[in-house]
Design an enzyme around this catalytic site. Structure first.
Site: not given
Ligand code: PA5
Length: 444
Positions: A284, A305, A419
């Site tokens: 990310e 394996h 989303k």
């Molecule tokens: O790193 C990030 O910001 C995302 O991966 C969030 O952790 C994930 O989408 C979950 O979001 P939230 O804590 O707002 O539910």
């Protein structure tokens, strides 16, 4: 405290030391941006000094909440996804007994909201039906669909089992201080809450209550975890430990040499979810603007394996980062057998860990010979303080590496696309235009 080490001699057949060193200025610049806040995404740098800023009173409060949940519940379900899930899962898996997973001091920690699996949730409900359980619901935005669905279902179940009043005492919410549906809900219901700081992004939040509360509920030493992180934070920021810089420089040198995929390798199954956490952190943070190393992971020797063939002889676009654990926690030796029908007497008397280490060394040499550069991260043992060090090291290196790559390491605009489509397909109010567009696209 014994330190982790980053060793890069296994990459020198692919990139010269002078090439790695040519990234030193960019890496130093990246670190400076993290500390002086002059880089992209500088409103999400709360994690940089977070370990040293964690107060004793916060840790005491978290430990007290964990103790109360443990006292009243046989099972605690931690609900969250992405950064609101993976850090706790990684640490609990690493520190737990393989066959009493998540089960410590009588309390089992399970996870939900990290998928939209109907069977998963139905089976979880079934499992909880005759158990005293509690819920930790975690969402920074407070609006994420997956955990919201899981929470709605489990909250209803808990209320049916205990009545609304009692259920409230067994629910803890971890979310933004002011914003989001979860904050509104928690305030309305009067749940115990913890705050995720505004300036700490989800994937950098394991050392906030997001990770610390579930880890404490599972019975692990969050003070030791934080101490390890504090030590690494100080050493990284005062320049006495260059591991994060070295790792960031080396992986960028490899990337620019055509090594587009990094495989995080472990030889201890307890580290499987640490790799999952790492994949989110780096994926990310760096995968944007049509660039970034693709983070993958394998568990060895299991995956030798299955994936071993590809790694040894497939397309030469990969490098490996191996987490080498110096000491296992337990001691087990291979017994001598008079008949020796399996032919194993040549290793009789040896520790299992010694055999594992030879598998690791043999694999590393074979992969280097096969054109797969290897970085080694040596950790003394899988212990809370070491995991704290490792977490901070990976976070700092990620920020530095993202700045070398010239991306904003602290946003994730790409995760919105699915989303939008999902909301359009589900006809969420406010998405009417998108619904129309997507239905046209699908020929409906
Ligand atoms: O790193 C990030 O910001 C995302 O991966 C969030 O952790 C994930 O989408 C979950 O979001 P939230 O804590 O707002 O539910």
């Amino acid at each position: 405290m014994e330190k982790i080490q980053v060793l890069t001699d296994g990459v020198l057949d692919t990139v010269a030391q002078s090439t790695i060193d040519s990234y030193a200025a960019a890496a130093a610049n990246g670190l400076a941006k993290l500390t002086d806040g002059t880089g992209a995404g500088n409103d999400f740098l709360g994690w940089v000094k977070l370990p040293e800023e964690i107060t004793l009173s916060l840790l005491d409060d978290i430990n007290a909440t964990a103790a109360s949940l443990r006292e009243n519940c046989e099972v605690v379900v931690a609900i969250g996804i992405g950064g609101s899930y993976l850090g706790a899962k990684a640490v609990i898996e690493a520190l737990g007994n393989s066959f009493a997973a998540y089960k410590h001091q009588g309390t089992q920690v399970l996870f939900a909201g990290q998928n939209i699996g109907e069977d998963y949730l139905a089976e979880l409900q079934e499992y909880l039906a005759d158990k005293k359980f509690g819920i930790i619901v975690i969402s920074k935005s407070g609006t994420t669909t997956e955990p919201a669905i899981a929470f709605r279902i489990l909250k209803e179940q808990l209320e049916k089992q205990l009545g609304t009043e009692e259920a409230r005492k067994r629910i803890v919410a971890i979310t933004d201080e002011h914003r989001g549906a979860l904050r509104t809900l928690a305030n309305t219901e009067g749940y115990k809450t913890y705050v995720i700081p505004d300036n700490v992004g989800g994937r950098f939040s394991v050392l906030t209550p997001v990770g610390l509360l579930p880890i404490a509920v599972a019975g692990y030493d969050i003070q030791a975890l934080v101490n390890g992180a504090v030590e690494m934070e100080k050493a990284t920021l005062n320049g006495s430990d260059k591991s994060a810089l070295t790792y960031a420089m080396t992986r960028n040198a490899l990337y620019n040499n055509g090594k587009k995929i990094e495989i995080l390798v472990n030889y201890n199954p307890k580290l499987h979810f640490l790799a999952e956490w790492w994949k989110q952190l780096y994926g990310e943070s760096e995968g944007k603007d049509n660039k970034g190393i693709f983070p993958a992971a394998v568990d060895n020797t299991t995956d030798l394996h299955s994936m071993g063939q590809w790694i040894q002889e497939g397309e030469r676009t990969i490098f490996e980062t191996v987490i080498s654990v110096e000491n296992s926690q337990r001691e087990l030796r291979i017994p001598f057998d008079e008949a020796n029908l399996d032919g194993l007497n040549y290793i009789a008397g040896k520790r299992i860990d010694e055999v594992n280490k030879m598998a690791e060394l043999g694999t590393r040499l074979a992969h280097i010979d096969g054109g797969v550069p290897n970085i080694r991260i040596v950790i003394p043992a899988i212990e809370a303080s070491v995991l704290g060090q490792l977490i901070y090291f990976f976070e700092a290196a990620c920020g530095i590496s993202g700045y070398i790559l010239d991306v904003n390491p602290f946003n994730q605009p790409g995760v919105e696309a699915y989303k939008r489509n999902m909301f359009a397909l589900l006809k969420k109010p406010g998405y009417e235009k998108e619904t129309e567009a997507i239905q046209k696209k699908l020929g409906k």
